[in-house]
Write an enzyme that holds these catalytic residues in place. Structure first.
Site, PDB file in Angstrom:
ATOM      1  CG  HIS A 200       2.194  -7.708   6.130  1.00 36.68           C
ATOM      2  ND1 HIS A 200       3.362  -6.997   5.927  1.00 36.68           N
ATOM      3  CD2 HIS A 200       1.254  -7.131   5.353  1.00 36.68           C
ATOM      4  CE1 HIS A 200       3.119  -6.017   5.054  1.00 36.68           C
ATOM      5  NE2 HIS A 200       1.848  -6.084   4.695  1.00 36.68           N
TER       6      HIS A 200
ATOM      7  CD  GLU B 219      11.686 -14.866  -1.577  1.00 42.81           C
ATOM      8  OE1 GLU B 219      11.209 -16.019  -1.718  1.00 42.81           O
ATOM      9  OE2 GLU B 219      11.357 -13.911  -2.267  1.00 42.81           O
TER      10      GLU B 219
ATOM     11  CG  LEU C  49      -3.221  -8.474  15.125  1.00 39.72           C
ATOM     12  CD1 LEU C  49      -2.645  -7.325  15.946  1.00 39.72           C
ATOM     13  CD2 LEU C  49      -3.697  -9.593  16.044  1.00 39.72           C
TER      14      LEU C  49
ATOM     15  N   GLY D  23      -8.402  -6.391   7.052  1.00 40.32           N
ATOM     16  CA  GLY D  23      -8.115  -5.369   6.051  1.00 40.32           C
ATOM     17  C   GLY D  23      -8.147  -6.027   4.682  1.00 40.32           C
TER      18      GLY D  23
ATOM     19  CG  HIS E 236      -2.678  -7.336   3.339  1.00 43.63           C
ATOM     20  ND1 HIS E 236      -2.396  -7.070   2.024  1.00 43.63           N
ATOM     21  CD2 HIS E 236      -1.879  -6.522   4.062  1.00 43.63           C
ATOM     22  CE1 HIS E 236      -1.467  -6.135   1.957  1.00 43.63           C
ATOM     23  NE2 HIS E 236      -1.140  -5.774   3.181  1.00 43.63           N
TER      24      HIS E 236
END
Lengths: 218, 123
Positions: B10, B46, B71, B74, B76
């Site tokens: 993330h 980056e 984890l 969701g 994402h």
């Protein structure tokens, strides 16, 4: 492990008073063997020993997580909770969320205290102890501590670095799948549709909620 | 077939928050299990995931296995990461792209949670 075994344990955890009562009775009847557990082996015994015995219950775990607007987002965590329960090492294992998902952390703590636990270990289900752990969880525990000054709260480290993680990543890589499976998690989330208006799937296939009388999932 | 692992993080604006995951990635690199191990960030850092995919391809990867370092399922994991990989697969049709289960789906994670709980009790 396959995804099936993760997704087969969604229905864990007490969701109403009836299940709660059964759960407690089961714990006592089986004399769950966590360290420090009281020697209570029946409901009769519990009543006879009175309040003192409650305080001898072993530590309860609460897996603390952020929560998500996506229905079914907590499935992996419920799977971990079930695995931890099955080891018998812990007197109780529950899941509590900060935002969006239920049950909320404070309610889980209140419930555990009501069931007699006096040591509660909170394990953040977070990769790192960022704001949600350092600030939000700290506030939650401060509030819970005010409500339950007799309880010993311990906060564990977040997942963070662990020497086992590299091998876990490699094993996950070995289970990688082609594009046809890439939306499987999204479809699986819809299987536990809660009809949440803030879920990104809400009202769209494969969401199961009915909008204006029409079953949009079909 | 030359295979690159792409660990998808993330990403946090705080370097200290990325450090544990990067240490795990370094362990994985040192293990020598994969031909190459790359990192791509969804946010705040980056290389981005598309840039990391390009690095994999330019380094000669014929197969890219993406592993979500997340984890939860969701949005994402369920939507964003598959979309990024689908774009990559369209852009490089000669490269095979595979998506691994996300980190939270590993049963072994429960052992780490138990370890954290024991550490907290022994403090």
């Amino acid at each position: 492990m396959d995804e099936g075994s993760i997704f087969s344990v969604v229905e864990v955890g007490p969701s109403n008073g009836c299940e709660q009562a059964l759960f407690d009775t089961g714990e006592l009847a089986l004399g769950v063997g966590a360290e420090g557990q009281g020697k209570v082996t029946s409901n009769v015994g519990r009543k006879a020993l009175g309040e003192q015995s409650w305080e001898r219950r072993g530590p309860a775990l609460v897996l603390f997580s952020h929560g998500s607007t996506l229905c079914g987002a907590g499935r992996a965590l419920y799977g971990h909770a079930e695995r931890l329960r099955s080891t018998g090492e812990w007197a109780a294992v529950e899941v509590g969320f900060l935002n969006f998902s239920k049950p909320v952390f404070g309610d889980v703590v209140d419930d555990l205290v009501g069931r007699g636990y006096r040591t509660i270990v909170v394990v953040p289900y977070f990769l790192v102890a960022g704001k949600f752990v350092r600030e939000d969880l700290a506030e939650e525990i401060a509030r819970a501590g005010t409500r339950h000054p007799e309880v010993d709260f311990r906060v564990a480290r977040a997942v963070g670095y662990d020497p086992a993680l590299a091998e876990i990543l490699w094993e996950l890589a070995r289970r990688a799948s082609p594009p046809v499976r890439w939306r499987a998690d999204l479809l699986a989330a819809a299987e536990s549709c809660e009809g949440r208006a803030d879920c990104p799937l809400y009202g769209r296939p494969p969401c199961r909620v009915r909008l204006e009388g029409e079953d949009v999932a079909q | 077939m030359k295979t690159a692992l792409l660990v998808m993080l993330h990403g946090s604006p705080y370097a200290a928050s990325n450090a544990p995951a990067l240490r795990v990635v370094e362990d994985l690199r040192r293990s020598g299990r994969a031909d190459a191990v790359h990192v791509g960030y969804l946010e705040c850092n980056e290389p981005s995931i598309p840039d990391a995919v390009r690095q994999c391809v330019e380094a000669g990867a014929q197969r890219v296995i993406a592993v979500p370092y997340f984890l939860h399922t969701g949005t994402h994991v369920a939507c964003d990461l598959p979309s990024l990989l689908e774009e990559a697969a369209q852009r490089w049709p000669d490269v095979e792209f595979l998506l691994a289960p996300y980190l939270g789906a590993a049963a072994e994670l429960a052992d780490i949670l138990a370890r954290r709980a024991r550490e907290a009790l022994s403090d």
